[in-house]
Design an enzyme around this catalytic site. Structure first.
Site, PDB file in Angstrom:
ATOM      1  N   CYS A  69       0.797  -1.235   0.000  1.00  0.00           N
ATOM      2  CA  CYS A  69       0.000   0.000   0.000  1.00  0.00           C
ATOM      3  C   CYS A  69       0.823   1.275   0.000  1.00  0.00           C
ATOM      4  CB  CYS A  69      -0.974  -0.005   1.173  1.00  0.00           C
ATOM      5  SG  CYS A  69      -0.179   0.082   2.806  1.00  0.00           S
ATOM      6  N   HIS A 109      -2.242   0.958   6.836  1.00  0.00           N
ATOM      7  CA  HIS A 109      -2.635   1.061   5.434  1.00  0.00           C
ATOM      8  C   HIS A 109      -2.669   2.518   5.011  1.00  0.00           C
ATOM      9  CE1 HIS A 109      -4.404   0.041   1.625  1.00  0.00           C
ATOM     10  NE2 HIS A 109      -5.420   0.838   1.848  1.00  0.00           N
ATOM     11  N   ASP A 124      -7.763   4.400  -3.860  1.00  0.00           N
ATOM     12  CA  ASP A 124      -6.884   3.482  -3.128  1.00  0.00           C
ATOM     13  C   ASP A 124      -6.545   2.310  -4.044  1.00  0.00           C
ATOM     14  OD1 ASP A 124      -5.577   1.769  -1.453  1.00  0.00           O
ATOM     15  OD2 ASP A 124      -7.215   1.545  -0.025  1.00  0.00           O
TER      16      ASP A 124
END
Length: 269
Positions: A69, A109, A124
Site C-alpha cells: 500500500c 494502510h 486506493d
C-alpha cells in the site's frame, strides 16, 4: 530525481486527457490496478521496501514490479499531483477478515483523498485482494458502483469505514479518519511491517491484481481467480516453474529480474 509522469502513464497504459477531472481520476484507478500488482515479494525475501521517489519509480515503474500500500499510494500521489490534483495521504486500520469490526489495530494502510470540483473522493490502489478499481465520493451510507464490486463508506464510532459488497454481504475492509499524513509518517510503519517477524508481509507471500472483470489473488502456493459473475477458480501451484509463470502471466511481475525465487517457493506453505 523528479517524477517521470510520462513513464508512469506509459506503465499503466493510460493515454487519455491529462487534466485533473473526475474522468481522469477514475481512469487512473482502473489502469493502475490492472497494470501494477499488489505484492510483497521483497519483505518476504527479507528486503525492506524503500519509499523514496527514486526507489518507487525504479521498482514499480521501470522494474516490472508491484508493491504494497505505501508504495502504491505514494507513487499514485506523485502522479496525481503532477497532473494537477490535490491528493492527501491518509492512514487506515485494517479490519478485513477480523471478527471484531470495532477493533482498533495499528494504522498500517495508506489511502488517498482527492479534492475535486467541490467534492472529495477516495482513491486506493493498494489494498490487495479487495482494492478499489474506481473512486468513491466521501459520503456515508451510499452504495457506489465501481468497475467491479459496489463499495460504500459508513460511520464506525466516528471514523469512516470502507465496505465492499461481496455476494449479498457488506464486508468492512478498513476504518480511517481524515487526519493528513506525510511521507515521513509512513516510514516507521513501513519498517515495522517489513521487519517484524510476525508481520504478514514477512511471513506470508501475497499478490493481487484486478482487471475489469476479475480479481487474481495469490496466497502462498494457492492461486484464486474471482470472476465478476461470482465464480471462482482455485489452483495450487505445483513447482517453481509454474510459480514464475503465474507471477508473470497473472500478476505482470517480471519474475526473471527477481533473485532467489527457488528459495522463495521452497518456503511457501
Amino acid at each position: 530525481m523528479s517524477f517521470d509522469l510520462d513513464a508512469y502513464l506509459a506503465r499503466i497504459g493510460f493515454d487519455g486527457e491529462r487534466a485533473p477531472t473526475r474522468a481522469t481520476l477514475d481512469a487512473l484507478a482502473a489502469h493502475h490496478t490492472a497494470a501494477i500488482p499488489f505484492e510483497n515479494l521483497d519483505p518476504f525475501r527479507g528486503v525492506v521496501n524503500r519509499l523514496d521517489p527514486e526507489s518507487l519509480q525504479a521498482k514499480l515503474v521501470h522494474g516490472g514490479r508491484g508493491g504494497y500500500c505505501f508504495e502504491h499510494g505514494l507513487l499514485l500521489q506523485a502522479a496525481l499531483r503532477a497532473l494537477g490534483f490535490t491528493a492527501t495521504g491518509l492512514a487506515a486500520r485494517v479490519l478485513w477478515g477480523s471478527p471484531d469490526q470495532g477493533a482498533i489495530p495499528a494504522r498500517t494502510h495508506m489511502l488517498l483523498l482527492v479534492d475535486l470540483d467541490g467534492e472529495q473522493r477516495v482513491i486506493d490502489t493498494g489494498f490487495g485482494g479487495m482494492t478499489l478499481t474506481g473512486t468513491l465520493r466521501l459520503e456515508r451510507d451510499t452504495a457506489q458502483d465501481t468497475p467491479l464490486e459496489p463499495f460504500r463508506l459508513v460511520d464506525l464510532h466516528g471514523d469512516w469505514a470502507m465496505q465492499a459488497r461481496v455476494g449479498d454481504e457488506w464486508k468492512t475492509t478498513y476504518r480511517f479518519d481524515l487526519h493528513p499524513q506525510h511521507p515521513i509518517d509512513y516510514e516507521p510503519t513501513n519498517w515495522y511491517l517489513c521487519t517484524w517477524p510476525e508481520s504478514r508481509f514477512v511471513s506470508t507471500l501475497m499478490a493481487a491484481r484486478a482487471t475489469d472483470d476479475r480479481r487474481f489473488a495469490l496466497a502462498g502456493r494457492r492461486l484464486s481467480v474471482h470472476h465478476l459473475d461470482g465464480t471462482t477458480e482455485k489452483n495450487t501451484i505445483a513447482d517453481v516453474d509454474e510459480f514464475r509463470s503465474v507471477l508473470t502471466r497473472d500478476f505482470l511481475i517480471d519474475a526473471a529480474r527477481i533473485d532467489g525465487l527457488d528459495e522463495v517457493f521452497a518456503r511457501l506453505p
